[in-house]
Design a protein around this motif. Structure first.
Motif, short mmCIF file in Angstrom:
data_model
loop_
_atom_site.label_atom_id
_atom_site.label_comp_id
_atom_site.label_asym_id
_atom_site.label_seq_id
_atom_site.Cartn_x
_atom_site.Cartn_y
_atom_site.Cartn_z
N THR A 306 71.12 42.31 -2.48
CA THR A 306 71.44 42.58 -1.08
C THR A 306 70.19 42.46 -0.21
OG1 THR A 306 73.29 44.06 -1.59
CG2 THR A 306 72.23 44.37 0.53
N GLN A 307 70.34 41.82 0.94
CA GLN A 307 69.24 41.66 1.88
C GLN A 307 69.72 41.92 3.30
OE1 GLN A 307 65.85 41.02 1.33
NE2 GLN A 307 65.78 41.55 3.52
N THR A 308 68.95 42.72 4.06
CA THR A 308 69.26 43.03 5.45
C THR A 308 68.74 41.92 6.37
OG1 THR A 308 69.05 45.38 4.94
CG2 THR A 308 69.00 44.77 7.26
N PHE A 309 69.47 41.66 7.46
CA PHE A 309 68.99 40.70 8.44
C PHE A 309 69.49 41.05 9.84
CE2 PHE A 309 73.04 38.97 7.04
CZ PHE A 309 73.60 38.39 8.17
N GLN A 310 68.84 40.47 10.85
CA GLN A 310 69.21 40.62 12.25
C GLN A 310 69.36 39.25 12.89
OE1 GLN A 310 65.49 43.03 13.01
NE2 GLN A 310 66.84 44.01 14.51
N PHE A 311 70.00 39.21 14.04
CA PHE A 311 69.97 38.00 14.85
C PHE A 311 68.57 37.90 15.50
CE2 PHE A 311 74.83 37.95 15.83
CZ PHE A 311 75.06 37.37 14.59
N ASP A 312 68.17 36.68 15.80
CA ASP A 312 66.83 36.48 16.38
C ASP A 312 66.65 37.20 17.71
OD1 ASP A 312 66.00 34.98 14.25
OD2 ASP A 312 66.17 33.03 15.26
N LYS A 313 67.73 37.29 18.50
CA LYS A 313 67.63 37.96 19.81
C LYS A 313 67.72 39.47 19.70
CE LYS A 313 69.48 34.15 22.60
NZ LYS A 313 70.57 33.72 23.52
N GLY A 314 67.92 39.96 18.49
CA GLY A 314 67.91 41.40 18.28
C GLY A 314 69.27 42.02 18.04
N THR A 315 69.24 43.32 17.75
CA THR A 315 70.46 44.09 17.51
C THR A 315 70.38 45.43 18.22
OG1 THR A 315 69.50 44.86 15.42
CG2 THR A 315 71.09 43.04 15.29
N ILE A 316 71.53 45.98 18.50
CA ILE A 316 71.62 47.22 19.27
C ILE A 316 71.15 48.42 18.45
CG2 ILE A 316 73.27 48.83 20.32
CD1 ILE A 316 74.92 46.37 21.15
N GLY A 317 70.36 49.25 19.10
CA GLY A 317 69.92 50.49 18.47
C GLY A 317 70.23 51.68 19.36
N ASN A 318 70.39 52.84 18.78
CA ASN A 318 70.59 54.04 19.58
C ASN A 318 70.01 55.25 18.87
OD1 ASN A 318 72.50 55.32 17.83
ND2 ASN A 318 74.14 54.05 18.67
N THR A 319 70.04 56.34 19.55
CA THR A 319 69.61 57.62 18.98
C THR A 319 70.83 58.52 18.91
OG1 THR A 319 67.41 57.37 19.97
CG2 THR A 319 68.05 59.59 19.27
N ASN A 320 70.96 59.23 17.79
CA ASN A 320 72.02 60.24 17.73
C ASN A 320 71.36 61.60 17.94
OD1 ASN A 320 71.51 61.07 14.70
ND2 ASN A 320 71.81 58.86 14.67
N PHE A 321 72.15 62.52 18.45
CA PHE A 321 71.58 63.75 18.99
C PHE A 321 72.25 65.02 18.45
CE2 PHE A 321 70.76 60.44 22.08
CZ PHE A 321 69.47 60.70 22.51
N MET A 322 71.61 66.13 18.76
CA MET A 322 72.16 67.46 18.50
C MET A 322 72.35 68.16 19.84
SD MET A 322 69.47 68.44 15.45
CE MET A 322 68.10 67.79 16.45
N ALA A 323 73.51 68.74 20.01
CA ALA A 323 73.81 69.51 21.22
C ALA A 323 74.25 70.91 20.82
CB ALA A 323 74.88 68.81 22.05
N ILE A 324 74.43 71.77 21.81
CA ILE A 324 74.85 73.15 21.57
C ILE A 324 76.11 73.41 22.38
CG2 ILE A 324 74.22 75.60 21.75
CD1 ILE A 324 71.27 74.71 21.65
N ALA A 325 77.11 73.98 21.74
CA ALA A 325 78.35 74.30 22.44
C ALA A 325 78.10 75.31 23.54
CB ALA A 325 79.38 74.85 21.45
N ALA A 326 78.77 75.14 24.66
CA ALA A 326 78.57 76.02 25.81
C ALA A 326 78.88 77.46 25.48
CB ALA A 326 79.44 75.54 26.98
N ASN A 327 79.85 77.68 24.56
CA ASN A 327 80.24 79.05 24.22
C ASN A 327 79.74 79.46 22.85
OD1 ASN A 327 81.92 77.38 22.73
ND2 ASN A 327 83.67 78.77 22.83
N SER A 328 78.69 78.79 22.37
CA SER A 328 78.11 79.13 21.07
C SER A 328 77.79 80.62 20.98
CB SER A 328 76.82 78.33 20.85
OG SER A 328 76.03 78.91 19.82
#
Length: 415
Positions: A306-328
């Motif tokens: 198995t080998q990972t690859f991308q398109f030359d123009k790039g690929t989408i990245g994001n950050t996943n987060f932690m939040a706190i419930a309003a009524n925690s």
């Protein structure tokens, strides 16, 4: 007789007055309990949270992550802060449905403390006042180790965070293929189409709104519609969006006949696609996990070729987060846990054990801390981090994602 009546009335009035005072006192006490975390120092939060339980609600489909949370993070929290972490595996739509129900019922001490969240789910929850914040300015590790000026930290799918989320891990969309079964490596959308033609029926992507299928379509939109810039301030008007993404829709319809099952149907999840790749039914797989190939090769899930690859123009990245419930019911404990998750030690552990892109800023680390990251062996079949991040493209605004998914369902499925 008049004196007796007067005495009764006076007693009743005093009783009602005392009851009102008691009620007001109770309300003041409750309000004080719910608001006092804002007045606490971080040391006060640690004292307040000692001996408590923090519930962490999030998607439970990643067994590697589940094991790490249970075997590494939970013991760390117990040892350092005497806080018990309770992991609650649940899909985000179920989490937000439960939270919404609690809020509507005015449940002040809710069952949900921390939430793993991002994208349109964060936008929706924040706009419905379901999240507590801002809180990141109260966390020492946020200012000490996070690049607080980074767009990845200030925007979630182009939506301003304003302190209502703290970074958990980074993700980046990548492709992977079995080099023994398919030697060609597509560098762009056109080469991908030719790849699918050659390996007809051996390539597919998950049915939207699966998050992997959805990001694949967005990546194709960037590739075929002139990049991402035009979408950053686009209104979520269906006709406007459809016109802008028409070249991508045409491409995807052209792609369909060469996909698994002739593009007449799509696997219902990324997990299903992963199993199809693992079983050899597909020659290619796609994922938000930039280093998933190394993990899969190491545990025998994926072929060693198995080998990972991308398109030359790039690929989408994001950050996943932690939040706190309003009524925690345990906001102090949630903040201590979130702060710990952003520590270099914990981020280095995630990087090593799960091959998750870290959220800490390398430039803010000490020499010893940098070594912890430098010494991590990312394993086989992956793209070097510098190369990966050099081709990182931003996510679309959150409000456009469901519109695109709806259009895809109408225009692409089975056509």
């Amino acid at each position: 007789m008049k004196k007796k009546i007067l005495s009764v009335l006076l007693a009743t009035t005093m009783t009602l007055s005392l009851a009102a005072c008691s009620s007001n006192s109770s309300k003041d006490s409750s309000d004080k309990k719910n608001s006092k975390v804002e007045e606490m120092s971080f040391d006060d939060m640690k004292k307040e949270a000692k001996g408590s339980t923090v519930t962490f609600y999030g998607w439970g489909g990643d067994e590697v992550l589940n094991k790490w949370l249970d075997d590494v993070f939970a013991p760390d929290m117990k040892e350092k802060y005497d806080i018990k972490m309770e992991r609650v595996p649940m899909d985000i739509d179920q989490i937000l449905s439960q939270l919404s129900g609690e809020m509507e019922a005015n449940k002040k001490d809710g069952d949900i403390d921390m939430i793993w969240i991002n994208g349109e789910n964060f936008k929706s929850a924040k706009e419905k006042n379901m999240l507590y914040g801002p809180f990141t300015d109260k966390l020492p590790n946020f200012s000490k180790y996070i690049d607080t000026k980074s767009e990845d930290v200030n925007y979630d799918f182009a939506y301003p965070i304003k302190g209502y989320e703290a970074p958990y891990g980074k993700a980046q969309f990548v492709f992977m293929k079995d080099n023994a079964a398919a030697k060609e490596t597509p560098k762009n959308a056109e080469e991908f189409l030719e790849f699918c033609k050659k390996y007809k029926g051996k390539v597919t992507y998950p049915k939207l709104p699966d998050f992997t299928g959805s990001v694949f379509v967005r990546n194709i939109i960037y590739e075929t519609c002139g990049g991402y810039e035009q979408f950053m301030d686009m209104k979520a008007d269906k006709a406007t969006v459809k016109k802008a993404i028409q070249p991508a829709l045409d491409y995807l319809k052209k792609l369909n006949p060469y996909l698994w099952n002739g593009g007449k149907s799509f696997p219902d999840s990324s997990t299903k696609c992963e199993k199809m790749y693992s079983d050899g039914e597909l020659v290619m797989y796609m994922t938000y996990g930039a280093y998933d190939a190394a993990v899969g090769i190491d545990n025998g899930t994926y072929p060693k070729t198995t080998q990972t690859f991308q398109f030359d123009k790039g690929t989408i990245g994001n950050t996943n987060f932690m939040a706190i419930a309003a009524n925690s019911a345990n906001k102090a404990g949630a903040m201590v846990a979130i702060n710990e998750m952003m520590s270099p030690e914990i981020q280095a552990s995630r990087y090593k054990e799960m091959k998750t892109l870290p959220v800490v800023s390398y430039d803010k680390l000490s020499d010893d801390q940098k070594k912890e990251f430098d010494n991590v062996d990312l394993g086989k079949g992956v793209i070097a981090q510098d190369e990966l991040l050099s081709k990182r493209l931003p996510e679309m605004p959150a409000q456009l994602v469901p519109v695109i998914e709806e259009i895809w369902q109408e225009e692409v499925v089975g056509k």
